[in-house]
Structures are given as C-alpha cells and as structure tokens.
Design a protein around this motif. Sequence first.
Motif, PDB file in Angstrom:
ATOM      1  N   LEU A  28      21.623  59.036  -4.359  1.00  0.00           N
ATOM      2  CA  LEU A  28      21.077  58.025  -3.356  1.00  0.00           C
ATOM      3  C   LEU A  28      22.089  57.074  -3.311  1.00  0.00           C
ATOM      4  N   ASP A  29      22.869  56.749  -4.181  1.00  0.00           N
ATOM      5  CA  ASP A  29      23.797  55.688  -4.056  1.00  0.00           C
ATOM      6  C   ASP A  29      24.841  56.138  -3.016  1.00  0.00           C
ATOM      7  N   ARG A  30      25.395  57.553  -2.997  1.00  0.00           N
ATOM      8  CA  ARG A  30      26.314  58.224  -2.284  1.00  0.00           C
ATOM      9  C   ARG A  30      25.717  58.273  -0.712  1.00  0.00           C
ATOM     10  N   ALA A  31      24.728  58.780  -0.835  1.00  0.00           N
ATOM     11  CA  ALA A  31      23.867  58.679   0.585  1.00  0.00           C
ATOM     12  C   ALA A  31      24.039  57.586   1.348  1.00  0.00           C
ATOM     13  N   TYR A  32      23.451  56.570   0.757  1.00  0.00           N
ATOM     14  CA  TYR A  32      23.335  55.224   1.285  1.00  0.00           C
ATOM     15  C   TYR A  32      25.099  54.665   1.562  1.00  0.00           C
ATOM     16  N   GLU A  33      25.851  55.011   0.882  1.00  0.00           N
ATOM     17  CA  GLU A  33      27.269  54.369   1.077  1.00  0.00           C
ATOM     18  C   GLU A  33      27.834  55.260   2.319  1.00  0.00           C
ATOM     19  N   GLU A  34      27.518  56.596   2.288  1.00  0.00           N
ATOM     20  CA  GLU A  34      27.974  57.380   3.289  1.00  0.00           C
ATOM     21  C   GLU A  34      27.166  56.939   4.689  1.00  0.00           C
ATOM     22  N   TRP A  35      25.985  56.421   4.623  1.00  0.00           N
ATOM     23  CA  TRP A  35      25.491  56.014   6.027  1.00  0.00           C
ATOM     24  C   TRP A  35      25.879  54.809   6.381  1.00  0.00           C
ATOM     25  N   THR A  36      26.144  53.696   5.542  1.00  0.00           N
ATOM     26  CA  THR A  36      26.567  52.627   5.998  1.00  0.00           C
ATOM     27  C   THR A  36      28.311  52.652   6.108  1.00  0.00           C
ATOM     28  N   ASN A  37      28.910  53.627   5.803  1.00  0.00           N
ATOM     29  CA  ASN A  37      30.403  53.929   6.275  1.00  0.00           C
ATOM     30  C   ASN A  37      30.481  54.356   7.656  1.00  0.00           C
ATOM     31  N   ILE A  38      29.228  55.569   7.874  1.00  0.00           N
ATOM     32  CA  ILE A  38      29.587  55.983   9.191  1.00  0.00           C
ATOM     33  C   ILE A  38      28.863  55.142  10.243  1.00  0.00           C
ATOM     34  N   THR A  43      21.387  48.982  10.251  1.00  0.00           N
ATOM     35  CA  THR A  43      20.920  48.628   9.303  1.00  0.00           C
ATOM     36  C   THR A  43      19.720  49.389   8.720  1.00  0.00           C
ATOM     37  N   PRO A  44      20.033  50.401   7.773  1.00  0.00           N
ATOM     38  CA  PRO A  44      18.753  51.454   7.344  1.00  0.00           C
ATOM     39  C   PRO A  44      17.654  50.747   6.902  1.00  0.00           C
ATOM     40  N   TYR A  45      16.477  51.124   7.343  1.00  0.00           N
ATOM     41  CA  TYR A  45      15.010  50.850   7.141  1.00  0.00           C
ATOM     42  C   TYR A  45      14.450  52.019   6.406  1.00  0.00           C
ATOM     43  N   ARG A  58      13.706  50.511  -5.901  1.00  0.00           N
ATOM     44  CA  ARG A  58      14.521  49.260  -6.386  1.00  0.00           C
ATOM     45  C   ARG A  58      15.822  49.526  -6.114  1.00  0.00           C
ATOM     46  N   ARG A  59      16.650  50.833  -6.266  1.00  0.00           N
ATOM     47  CA  ARG A  59      17.787  51.395  -6.158  1.00  0.00           C
ATOM     48  C   ARG A  59      17.920  51.142  -4.734  1.00  0.00           C
ATOM     49  N   LEU A  60      17.314  51.528  -3.842  1.00  0.00           N
ATOM     50  CA  LEU A  60      17.784  50.949  -2.410  1.00  0.00           C
ATOM     51  C   LEU A  60      17.603  49.520  -2.141  1.00  0.00           C
ATOM     52  N   ALA A  61      16.684  48.822  -2.633  1.00  0.00           N
ATOM     53  CA  ALA A  61      16.803  47.410  -2.653  1.00  0.00           C
ATOM     54  C   ALA A  61      18.255  46.832  -3.142  1.00  0.00           C
ATOM     55  N   ASN A  62      18.542  47.132  -4.192  1.00  0.00           N
ATOM     56  CA  ASN A  62      19.807  47.052  -4.911  1.00  0.00           C
ATOM     57  C   ASN A  62      21.127  47.158  -3.967  1.00  0.00           C
ATOM     58  N   LEU A  63      20.913  48.142  -3.356  1.00  0.00           N
ATOM     59  CA  LEU A  63      21.915  48.660  -2.418  1.00  0.00           C
ATOM     60  C   LEU A  63      22.185  47.856  -1.228  1.00  0.00           C
ATOM     61  N   GLY A  64      20.967  47.197  -0.810  1.00  0.00           N
ATOM     62  CA  GLY A  64      20.873  46.359   0.236  1.00  0.00           C
ATOM     63  C   GLY A  64      20.153  46.737   1.417  1.00  0.00           C
ATOM     64  N   ALA A  65      19.291  47.642   1.361  1.00  0.00           N
ATOM     65  CA  ALA A  65      18.578  48.679   2.439  1.00  0.00           C
ATOM     66  C   ALA A  65      17.288  47.434   2.653  1.00  0.00           C
ATOM     67  N   CYS A  66      16.967  47.766   3.942  1.00  0.00           N
ATOM     68  CA  CYS A  66      15.616  47.081   4.619  1.00  0.00           C
ATOM     69  C   CYS A  66      14.559  48.079   4.258  1.00  0.00           C
ATOM     70  N   PHE A  67      13.263  47.806   4.511  1.00  0.00           N
ATOM     71  CA  PHE A  67      12.238  48.611   4.255  1.00  0.00           C
ATOM     72  C   PHE A  67      11.151  48.476   5.598  1.00  0.00           C
ATOM     73  N   ASP A  68      10.636  49.825   5.740  1.00  0.00           N
ATOM     74  CA  ASP A  68       9.479  50.000   6.697  1.00  0.00           C
ATOM     75  C   ASP A  68       8.424  50.432   5.847  1.00  0.00           C
ATOM     76  N   CYS A  69       7.622  49.449   5.957  1.00  0.00           N
ATOM     77  CA  CYS A  69       6.239  49.424   5.233  1.00  0.00           C
ATOM     78  C   CYS A  69       5.013  49.638   5.957  1.00  0.00           C
TER      79      CYS A  69
END
Length: 144
Positions: A28-38, A43-45, A58-69
């Motif tokens: 998940l960390d790698r996928a998020y980093e790849e998204w933000t690099n590309i 901003t991913p939700y 929690r992991r996505l929150a710590n990475l800086g993601a936003c959320f669609d609830c």
Amino acid sequence: MVVPGVLKELLSVHSPKDSFYVYDLKLLDRAYEEWTNIFPTVTPYYAVKCNPDPEVVRRLANLGACFDCATPAEIKLVTSLGVDTSRIIYANPCKHPQDICKLPTTFDSVGELQKIAMASKDGADVIIDRKSTRLNSSHANISY
C-alpha cells in the motif's frame, strides 16, 4: 510480501472455516508513493466503503491520503483515527437529511442538491463534477 511462516501461524490460530484478510501494508505504501509521483497535483481520495479496515485507513491517513466517505459510520471511523475533516468528502448518492453535515458533499441529482440545501442551514460545500459526452449532450447524460 507476506512471509510463509506468518501464513502458517495465522492458519494455526484460525480454523479454515474462518475468513480473514492478510494485508501487506508495504505494498500500500508503494502504491501510494507511485500514485503521488505520477500524479503530483492530484490528491487521492480513498473510498472507505471499498475496504474500511482501520489499519488500511490509518496507513493511508498517515501517508496523507484524503477520504471519500459514504456513511456517517465511515466518517466516524476516519475522524477517530485523527484525520481532519478537511480531508474528507461525503459522497453518498442518496443521503438522509439528518446525515448531511458541513463536510464537502457530492450530489448525483437535482433532488439531492435540493435536499442538501434544505438540510444545510449554514450552507455546505458542494462538489460538482459535470460530465458529458460528445455523442449526446442531453441533460440525461450530465451528472453532478
């Protein structure tokens, strides 16, 4: 990658009839980093409804993601993990008036927009995503 010894340990604790998930949060960390690099300006939700596991959120929150609830329970989960409401949108296609809150809100019809307007005494931020097609630009092919 999940180490085979971890899987054996899980299987020894859980009977085969139990269901459980095994997550590799580093993936998940790698996928998020790849998204933000590309897409550095996008901003991913994360749609919480697709997997509301608290450790994933929690992991996505710590990475800086936003959320669609899509529900008040999802909003409660995300905020209970310390996520500021400025990183949450409320995106339910058919909201109950009592659930409409001050979060940025999406709507899929004029009726939903009217419901938001009536329920929001102080006003709500509304997100409009107007999509149309070149083949037919009739009102039926426009979503909000």
